[in-house]
Motif scaffolding. Sequence first.
Motif, PDB file in Angstrom:
ATOM      1  N   UNK A  81       0.903  -1.166   0.063  1.00 53.02           N
ATOM      2  CA  UNK A  81       0.054  -0.108  -0.160  1.00 53.02           C
ATOM      3  C   UNK A  81       0.819   1.311   0.161  1.00 53.02           C
ATOM      4  N   UNK A  82       1.873   1.074   0.734  1.00 52.10           N
ATOM      5  CA  UNK A  82       2.789   2.393   0.659  1.00 52.10           C
ATOM      6  C   UNK A  82       3.439   2.525  -0.549  1.00 52.10           C
ATOM      7  N   UNK A  83       3.957   1.625  -1.327  1.00 51.41           N
ATOM      8  CA  UNK A  83       4.470   1.708  -2.537  1.00 51.41           C
ATOM      9  C   UNK A  83       3.232   2.352  -3.658  1.00 51.41           C
ATOM     10  N   UNK A  84       2.104   1.641  -3.554  1.00 54.68           N
ATOM     11  CA  UNK A  84       0.987   2.195  -4.182  1.00 54.68           C
ATOM     12  C   UNK A  84       0.780   3.562  -4.270  1.00 54.68           C
ATOM     13  N   UNK A  85       1.021   4.449  -3.081  1.00 53.15           N
ATOM     14  CA  UNK A  85       0.809   5.586  -2.585  1.00 53.15           C
ATOM     15  C   UNK A  85       2.000   6.450  -3.437  1.00 53.15           C
ATOM     16  N   UNK A  86       2.825   5.942  -3.513  1.00 50.69           N
ATOM     17  CA  UNK A  86       4.010   6.735  -4.258  1.00 50.69           C
ATOM     18  C   UNK A  86       5.450   6.384  -3.616  1.00 50.69           C
ATOM     19  N   UNK A  87       5.414   5.497  -2.658  1.00 50.05           N
ATOM     20  CA  UNK A  87       6.834   4.981  -2.075  1.00 50.05           C
ATOM     21  C   UNK A  87       7.629   4.269  -2.902  1.00 50.05           C
ATOM     22  N   UNK A  88       8.960   4.701  -3.181  1.00 51.46           N
ATOM     23  CA  UNK A  88       9.825   3.821  -4.133  1.00 51.46           C
ATOM     24  C   UNK A  88      10.370   2.662  -3.211  1.00 51.46           C
ATOM     25  N   UNK A  89       9.956   1.741  -3.262  1.00 52.79           N
ATOM     26  CA  UNK A  89      10.205   0.509  -2.348  1.00 52.79           C
ATOM     27  C   UNK A  89      10.900  -0.523  -3.088  1.00 52.79           C
ATOM     28  N   UNK A  90      11.690  -0.813  -2.259  1.00 55.01           N
ATOM     29  CA  UNK A  90      12.633  -2.089  -2.652  1.00 55.01           C
ATOM     30  C   UNK A  90      12.965  -3.032  -1.309  1.00 55.01           C
ATOM     31  N   UNK A  91      13.296  -4.193  -1.635  1.00 63.56           N
ATOM     32  CA  UNK A  91      13.836  -5.300  -0.603  1.00 63.56           C
ATOM     33  C   UNK A  91      15.110  -5.674  -0.845  1.00 63.56           C
ATOM     34  N   UNK A  92      16.150  -5.383   0.215  1.00 64.84           N
ATOM     35  CA  UNK A  92      17.479  -5.651  -0.114  1.00 64.84           C
ATOM     36  C   UNK A  92      17.688  -6.796   1.059  1.00 64.84           C
ATOM     37  N   UNK A  93      18.504  -7.824   0.282  1.00 67.85           N
ATOM     38  CA  UNK A  93      18.980  -8.882   1.079  1.00 67.85           C
ATOM     39  C   UNK A  93      19.627  -8.410   2.196  1.00 67.85           C
ATOM     40  N   UNK A  94      19.286  -9.142   3.242  1.00 63.18           N
ATOM     41  CA  UNK A  94      20.000  -8.866   4.583  1.00 63.18           C
ATOM     42  C   UNK A  94      19.664  -7.644   5.367  1.00 63.18           C
ATOM     43  N   UNK A  95      18.965  -6.723   4.458  1.00 66.19           N
ATOM     44  CA  UNK A  95      18.515  -5.461   5.191  1.00 66.19           C
ATOM     45  C   UNK A  95      16.991  -5.264   5.209  1.00 66.19           C
ATOM     46  N   UNK A  96      16.440  -5.705   4.276  1.00 66.95           N
ATOM     47  CA  UNK A  96      14.893  -5.493   4.515  1.00 66.95           C
ATOM     48  C   UNK A  96      14.225  -4.570   3.523  1.00 66.95           C
ATOM     49  N   UNK A  97      13.049  -4.122   3.899  1.00 68.28           N
ATOM     50  CA  UNK A  97      12.476  -3.007   3.083  1.00 68.28           C
ATOM     51  C   UNK A  97      13.072  -1.605   3.037  1.00 68.28           C
ATOM     52  N   UNK A  98      13.077  -0.944   1.787  1.00 64.79           N
ATOM     53  CA  UNK A  98      13.664   0.397   1.892  1.00 64.79           C
ATOM     54  C   UNK A  98      12.578   1.224   1.088  1.00 64.79           C
ATOM     55  N   UNK A  99      12.221   2.355   1.527  1.00 65.88           N
ATOM     56  CA  UNK A  99      11.536   3.554   0.821  1.00 65.88           C
ATOM     57  C   UNK A  99      12.695   4.556   0.554  1.00 65.88           C
ATOM     58  N   UNK A 100      13.045   4.658  -0.772  1.00 71.14           N
ATOM     59  CA  UNK A 100      14.068   5.517  -1.196  1.00 71.14           C
ATOM     60  C   UNK A 100      13.659   7.160  -1.154  1.00 71.14           C
ATOM     61  N   UNK A 101      12.397   7.100  -0.824  1.00 70.39           N
ATOM     62  CA  UNK A 101      11.834   8.663  -0.860  1.00 70.39           C
ATOM     63  C   UNK A 101      11.013   8.647   0.456  1.00 70.39           C
ATOM     64  N   UNK A 102      11.434   8.699   1.685  1.00 67.02           N
ATOM     65  CA  UNK A 102      10.734   8.633   2.833  1.00 67.02           C
ATOM     66  C   UNK A 102      10.015  10.008   3.037  1.00 67.02           C
ATOM     67  N   UNK A 103       8.736   9.859   3.626  1.00 63.78           N
ATOM     68  CA  UNK A 103       7.970  11.064   3.799  1.00 63.78           C
ATOM     69  C   UNK A 103       8.280  11.777   5.203  1.00 63.78           C
ATOM     70  N   UNK A 104       8.757  12.962   5.022  1.00 68.98           N
ATOM     71  CA  UNK A 104       8.848  13.637   6.409  1.00 68.98           C
ATOM     72  C   UNK A 104       8.563  15.084   6.175  1.00 68.98           C
ATOM     73  N   UNK A 105       7.971  15.718   5.365  1.00 75.40           N
ATOM     74  CA  UNK A 105       7.476  17.084   5.408  1.00 75.40           C
ATOM     75  C   UNK A 105       6.128  16.789   4.749  1.00 75.40           C
ATOM     76  N   UNK A 106       5.422  18.214   4.903  1.00 76.39           N
ATOM     77  CA  UNK A 106       4.071  18.260   4.363  1.00 76.39           C
ATOM     78  C   UNK A 106       3.786  18.016   2.880  1.00 76.39           C
ATOM     79  N   UNK A 107       4.972  18.611   2.288  1.00 72.17           N
ATOM     80  CA  UNK A 107       4.797  18.103   0.501  1.00 72.17           C
ATOM     81  C   UNK A 107       4.908  16.701   0.503  1.00 72.17           C
ATOM     82  N   UNK A 108       5.823  16.187   1.163  1.00 75.89           N
ATOM     83  CA  UNK A 108       5.890  14.423   0.880  1.00 75.89           C
ATOM     84  C   UNK A 108       4.600  14.107   1.246  1.00 75.89           C
ATOM     85  N   UNK A 109       3.957  14.584   2.436  1.00 77.07           N
ATOM     86  CA  UNK A 109       2.583  13.823   2.694  1.00 77.07           C
ATOM     87  C   UNK A 109       1.583  14.187   1.558  1.00 77.07           C
ATOM     88  N   UNK A 110       1.563  15.462   1.129  1.00 76.42           N
ATOM     89  CA  UNK A 110       0.520  15.891   0.210  1.00 76.42           C
ATOM     90  C   UNK A 110       0.765  15.187  -1.063  1.00 76.42           C
TER      91      UNK A 110
END
Length: 344
Positions: A81-110
């Motif tokens: 669901x986070x990916x569908x909303x616009x998150x740049x999601x990947x899964x790295x071996x030994x690291x787990x899920x990553x969102x390359x574009x984290x949501x941290x500002x009002x603009x990100x949220x909007x």
Amino acid sequence: MSTTLQNDLFIKAALSQQVERPPVWMMRQAGRFMPEYWEIKNKYSFLEMCKTPEIAADVTMLPVDLLGIDAAILFSDILVTGEAMGGDLSFEQGVGPRFANPVRTWKDAENLSVDCLDKLQYVADAIRVIQQRLDGRIPLIGFAGAPFTILSYLVEGGSSRDFKLTKLMLNNEPELVHLILQKIADLTIAYLNMQIDAGVNAVQLFDSWANALSWNDYHTFSHKYNKYILANLKRTVPVISFAKGASVFAPVMAESNPDVISVDWNADLLNIKKSLPAGMAVQGNLDPFIMYADKPVIKAKIHELFERMRGENGFICNLGHGIMPDMPFDHVKYAVEVIREFRY
């Protein structure tokens, strides 16, 4: 729904009806502890597996065929669901899920999209393929991640030990948090209803990181949105509410009126059951680490839980959280055999 299933123990228990033994399924039952999983995983990326209905069906069916569990759960991930909303999601071996574009500002949220259900159509397609394969043998469980848990991944940019960035936003910018949570909740309602329409026999809401929250913050930033989701679901199938932290939050979770509350291993399950409204079932609550133990210990721990719950309608056996990747497959299989042989 249960009348068309050859094995409807899970549905009956979820609806607090009498059963001859506790039904069992296990979170992460179609996962990395199986050699057969790796035969598939070595050919495709994790997201390719999730997004290709035939492959998702192959993985979903592994524990059905190899373990003999009483319910299948859709092979997917809470973060789609986070990916569908616009998150740049990947899964790295030994690291787990990553969102390359984290949501941290009002603009990100909007910028987060809610009108994006079409991007999740592959999940509905997978459900239809899986149900064809199951052919009424056992129920299929669909699921979604709860808003707070999805928010934590979006804000942190992946997994976190301390949720520092998430908690900083909760404390300093609560209105920003509420904007993000509302968007996730609205999509989650549409997403779970899509799964119900596609033919799942039950759904589970995973609040995997609820235990990071204080009592007051749980009410404000988790429970409020989970309750909103459950109030807007098509309640034609049983609904399970899972939280890591259910041993503490179960009385609050009950206010959302799920059919089942899935409890971690930090509580006495019977005490939790008796504290809930009549007719509300419980799921759990074996410590997953039991699966590393010797087989006689596994059997003793299962029987100990079952004797504690004897005489209680509305009990689904599960782990308090998911199977770990290095758990011995034959121990998990043995646990399921012990459960299936038990009779009240």
